[in-house]
Design a protein around this motif. Structure first.
Motif, PDB file in Angstrom:
ATOM      1  N   ASP A 151      26.586  71.349   9.222  1.00 46.25           N
ATOM      2  CA  ASP A 151      27.019  71.605  10.480  1.00 46.25           C
ATOM      3  C   ASP A 151      27.674  72.388  11.608  1.00 46.25           C
ATOM      4  O   ASP A 151      27.220  72.901  12.820  1.00 46.25           O
ATOM      5  CB  ASP A 151      27.938  69.682  10.435  1.00 46.25           C
ATOM      6  CG  ASP A 151      28.485  69.273  11.824  1.00 46.25           C
ATOM      7  OD1 ASP A 151      27.666  69.950  12.705  1.00 46.25           O
ATOM      8  OD2 ASP A 151      29.324  69.146  11.998  1.00 46.25           O
ATOM      9  N   THR A 356      25.799  61.542   0.599  1.00 45.29           N
ATOM     10  CA  THR A 356      27.254  61.616   1.528  1.00 45.29           C
ATOM     11  C   THR A 356      27.328  60.338   1.983  1.00 45.29           C
ATOM     12  O   THR A 356      28.136  59.828   1.869  1.00 45.29           O
ATOM     13  CB  THR A 356      27.099  62.714   3.255  1.00 45.29           C
ATOM     14  OG1 THR A 356      27.086  64.314   2.094  1.00 45.29           O
ATOM     15  CG2 THR A 356      28.202  62.304   3.863  1.00 45.29           C
ATOM     16  N   LYS A 357      26.229  59.703   2.357  1.00 45.00           N
ATOM     17  CA  LYS A 357      25.805  58.691   2.827  1.00 45.00           C
ATOM     18  C   LYS A 357      26.733  57.195   1.321  1.00 45.00           C
ATOM     19  O   LYS A 357      27.323  56.478   2.152  1.00 45.00           O
ATOM     20  CB  LYS A 357      24.466  57.512   3.447  1.00 45.00           C
ATOM     21  CG  LYS A 357      24.605  58.096   4.245  1.00 45.00           C
ATOM     22  CD  LYS A 357      23.155  58.254   5.669  1.00 45.00           C
ATOM     23  CE  LYS A 357      22.901  58.582   6.946  1.00 45.00           C
ATOM     24  NZ  LYS A 357      21.488  57.719   7.542  1.00 45.00           N
ATOM     25  N   ILE A 360      30.038  58.040   1.029  1.00 47.45           N
ATOM     26  CA  ILE A 360      31.179  57.228   2.166  1.00 47.45           C
ATOM     27  C   ILE A 360      30.588  55.558   1.939  1.00 47.45           C
ATOM     28  O   ILE A 360      32.061  54.628   2.159  1.00 47.45           O
ATOM     29  CB  ILE A 360      30.620  57.613   3.625  1.00 47.45           C
ATOM     30  CG1 ILE A 360      30.808  59.368   3.487  1.00 47.45           C
ATOM     31  CG2 ILE A 360      31.162  56.570   4.559  1.00 47.45           C
ATOM     32  CD1 ILE A 360      29.702  59.021   4.889  1.00 47.45           C
ATOM     33  N   THR A 376      36.076  59.954   9.060  1.00 43.84           N
ATOM     34  CA  THR A 376      34.762  58.472   8.785  1.00 43.84           C
ATOM     35  C   THR A 376      33.975  59.397  10.416  1.00 43.84           C
ATOM     36  O   THR A 376      32.503  59.956  10.063  1.00 43.84           O
ATOM     37  CB  THR A 376      35.236  57.879   8.962  1.00 43.84           C
ATOM     38  OG1 THR A 376      35.486  57.112   7.382  1.00 43.84           O
ATOM     39  CG2 THR A 376      33.282  56.904   8.069  1.00 43.84           C
ATOM     40  N   GLN A 377      34.719  59.530  10.954  1.00 43.78           N
ATOM     41  CA  GLN A 377      33.370  59.913  12.465  1.00 43.78           C
ATOM     42  C   GLN A 377      32.908  61.300  12.175  1.00 43.78           C
ATOM     43  O   GLN A 377      32.003  61.344  13.095  1.00 43.78           O
ATOM     44  CB  GLN A 377      34.151  59.500  13.173  1.00 43.78           C
ATOM     45  CG  GLN A 377      35.004  60.555  13.943  1.00 43.78           C
ATOM     46  CD  GLN A 377      36.076  59.318  13.590  1.00 43.78           C
ATOM     47  OE1 GLN A 377      36.725  58.435  12.316  1.00 43.78           O
ATOM     48  NE2 GLN A 377      37.488  59.923  14.001  1.00 43.78           N
ATOM     49  N   GLN A 380      30.124  61.157  10.200  1.00 44.22           N
ATOM     50  CA  GLN A 380      29.046  60.906  10.962  1.00 44.22           C
ATOM     51  C   GLN A 380      28.367  62.012  11.946  1.00 44.22           C
ATOM     52  O   GLN A 380      27.437  61.756  11.824  1.00 44.22           O
ATOM     53  CB  GLN A 380      29.506  59.501  11.870  1.00 44.22           C
ATOM     54  CG  GLN A 380      28.158  59.095  12.443  1.00 44.22           C
ATOM     55  CD  GLN A 380      27.248  58.249  11.461  1.00 44.22           C
ATOM     56  OE1 GLN A 380      27.688  58.039  10.549  1.00 44.22           O
ATOM     57  NE2 GLN A 380      26.079  59.137  12.076  1.00 44.22           N
ATOM     58  N   GLN A 381      29.316  62.454  12.715  1.00 44.29           N
ATOM     59  CA  GLN A 381      29.263  63.582  13.587  1.00 44.29           C
ATOM     60  C   GLN A 381      27.969  64.734  12.541  1.00 44.29           C
ATOM     61  O   GLN A 381      27.306  65.321  12.804  1.00 44.29           O
ATOM     62  CB  GLN A 381      30.310  64.237  14.377  1.00 44.29           C
ATOM     63  CG  GLN A 381      29.466  65.163  14.906  1.00 44.29           C
ATOM     64  CD  GLN A 381      30.716  66.325  15.007  1.00 44.29           C
ATOM     65  OE1 GLN A 381      31.637  65.602  16.015  1.00 44.29           O
ATOM     66  NE2 GLN A 381      30.596  68.069  15.521  1.00 44.29           N
ATOM     67  N   THR A 383      26.467  64.021   9.760  1.00 44.36           N
ATOM     68  CA  THR A 383      25.290  63.717   9.688  1.00 44.36           C
ATOM     69  C   THR A 383      23.853  63.126  10.103  1.00 44.36           C
ATOM     70  O   THR A 383      22.822  64.171  10.761  1.00 44.36           O
ATOM     71  CB  THR A 383      25.475  62.002   8.782  1.00 44.36           C
ATOM     72  OG1 THR A 383      25.860  62.166   7.803  1.00 44.36           O
ATOM     73  CG2 THR A 383      23.888  61.281   8.939  1.00 44.36           C
ATOM     74  N   ASP A 384      24.777  63.545  11.718  1.00 46.66           N
ATOM     75  CA  ASP A 384      23.971  63.307  12.813  1.00 46.66           C
ATOM     76  C   ASP A 384      23.161  64.871  13.174  1.00 46.66           C
ATOM     77  O   ASP A 384      22.043  64.845  13.587  1.00 46.66           O
ATOM     78  CB  ASP A 384      24.554  62.555  14.023  1.00 46.66           C
ATOM     79  CG  ASP A 384      25.365  61.503  13.595  1.00 46.66           C
ATOM     80  OD1 ASP A 384      24.309  60.647  13.090  1.00 46.66           O
ATOM     81  OD2 ASP A 384      26.029  60.560  14.802  1.00 46.66           O
TER      82      ASP A 384
END
Length: 396
Positions: A151, A356-357, A360, A376-377, A380-381, A383-384
């Motif tokens: 990322d 990863t999911k 988590i 956690t966010q 999520q970022q 992952t997006d």
């Protein structure tokens, strides 16, 4: 590695014949071999930046190491060394960074250094050579680290050359079930096997990045533009810049189309769902092309067909040639290195996101990252980001 990068035509050395490199690690024992280069006057001692403790295989600790005094010093010293090295250059086109996306230092500090280098040299190129861990067995945190690292790299870098440990191990000829028979961990690999894997990666890097005659000036001087021309050739869009590399060599003067066929053996053709993989662009670097036969061979056609190049790119195959081969031990050997912007990278991204999911959802090891400021966010970022990259490749 020094024997590869210190040829007379190499832009990776200075006028004083020292390596234009900065070696950084949070553990001093890792850089012991670099100290030999200092003693041999091949590397400046100020270009070795080392800490006194590791980063716990934790991306967050490596990235946010400034929370501890030593981490702040390590980042500052590394950037100072990079600045000084850039100032020594007659021509500074950009930075090539070598690192792993699995451990804490390589993934976390590596991501942070990329961001700092981008901020310090905003108009220069930034290319990473990123080593991806085995699909399992290296560290319980490897999927977190890989996700967060990819990322960060996607936001900072112009191009990411990916080398998979599993593929490098396959090139060593050691079956994976035998290699991991002892404990199921990468630590079970013998030193000889690890050395072979490293040599394979270095050979691919040298095949792509060492100077080639077709890119030198009329006077025969190399400006070291190969990494930046690689970006231009194989990354037509900034949203898709994850590259794979394959290589084949021969001392028996095989035809170039035969070597092209060998490189295609390691190129995945179909996704698990049965969809054909495609490539946006391909670069072929032919070394040892003494009779200039590569251009007239059928290698171009074979590579275009084998990589299933997209229809919207009118010139998907680029090539560089050089009559010399400074990579192989035999100067008469032919070497073909192929770099592709191939959609099969979605298999890696999907695996990292899925694992990863799962972790988590079980809140496994999250407290180790929260301790150093990753919530956690942030996962999520990341992952997006990877999901958007997958969509980009799937849409081609």
């Amino acid at each position: 590695m020094s024997a590869i990068w210190t040829t007379e035509r190499s832009p990776f050395t200075t006028k004083e014949d020292t390596l234009a490199a900065v070696c950084v690690d949070s553990e001093s024992k890792v850089l012991k071999r670099a100290q030999r280069l200092v003693r041999n006057r091949k590397l400046l001692e100020s270009n070795i930046v080392q800490g006194k403790g590791g980063r716990g295989n934790n991306w967050a600790y490596g990235y946010h190491g400034h929370w501890v005094k030593e981490g702040d010093q390590l980042l500052h010293q590394a950037m100072e060394a990079v600045r000084r090295e850039a100032e020594r250059r007659d021509y500074y086109g950009g930075t090539v960074m070598l690192h792993s996306v699995s451990g804490g230092t390589g993934s976390g500090l590596g991501s942070r250094l990329c961001e700092e280098i981008r901020a310090e040299f905003p108009v220069s190129h930034l290319l990473t050579v990123s080593v991806v861990p085995h699909q399992s067995g290296e560290s319980p945190l490897q999927h977190y680290n890989t996700l967060l690292s990819l990322d960060a790299l996607h936001r900072s870098c112009d191009c990411i050359l990916l080398f998979h440990n599993d593929q490098a191990l396959g090139c060593s000829g050691v079956p994976q079930n035998k290699a991991f028979a002892t404990s199921g961990l990468a630590s079970a690999l013998s030193q000889d096997t690890l050395s072979f894997m490293n040599r394979h990666i270095v050979s691919c890097m040298a095949g792509l990045l060492l100077p080639v005659r077709s890119l030198t000036t009329a006077s025969g001087w190399s400006l070291g533009v190969e990494p930046w021309e690689l970006i231009r050739s194989v990354c037509p869009m900034p949203s898709a810049k994850l590259l794979s590399v394959s290589q084949a060599s021969s001392r028996d003067k095989l035809k170039w189309d035969s070597l092209a066929g060998i490189t295609l053996q390691s190129v995945p053709q179909m996704s698990p769902t049965g969809k054909s993989y495609t490539s946006r662009a391909v670069l072929a670097v032919a070394r040892g092309d003494q009779d200039k036969s590569f251009v007239t061979s059928s290698a171009h056609h074979k590579l275009k067909q084998g990589h299933r190049c997209v229809a919207w790119n009118p010139s998907p195959i680029d090539h560089w040639t050089d009559p010399l081969n400074e990579v192989c031990s035999s100067a008469d050997a032919q070497l073909l290195t192929v770099c592709s912007n191939h959609s099969s990278v979605t298999s890696l991204l999907n695996h990292v996101v899925r694992r990863t999911k799962e972790k988590i959802a079980a809140r496994a090891y999250l407290h180790w990252y929260e301790r150093y400021g990753v919530e956690t966010q942030d996962f999520q970022q990341a992952t997006d980001t990877l999901l958007s990259v997958m969509e980009e490749y799937d849409a081609q």
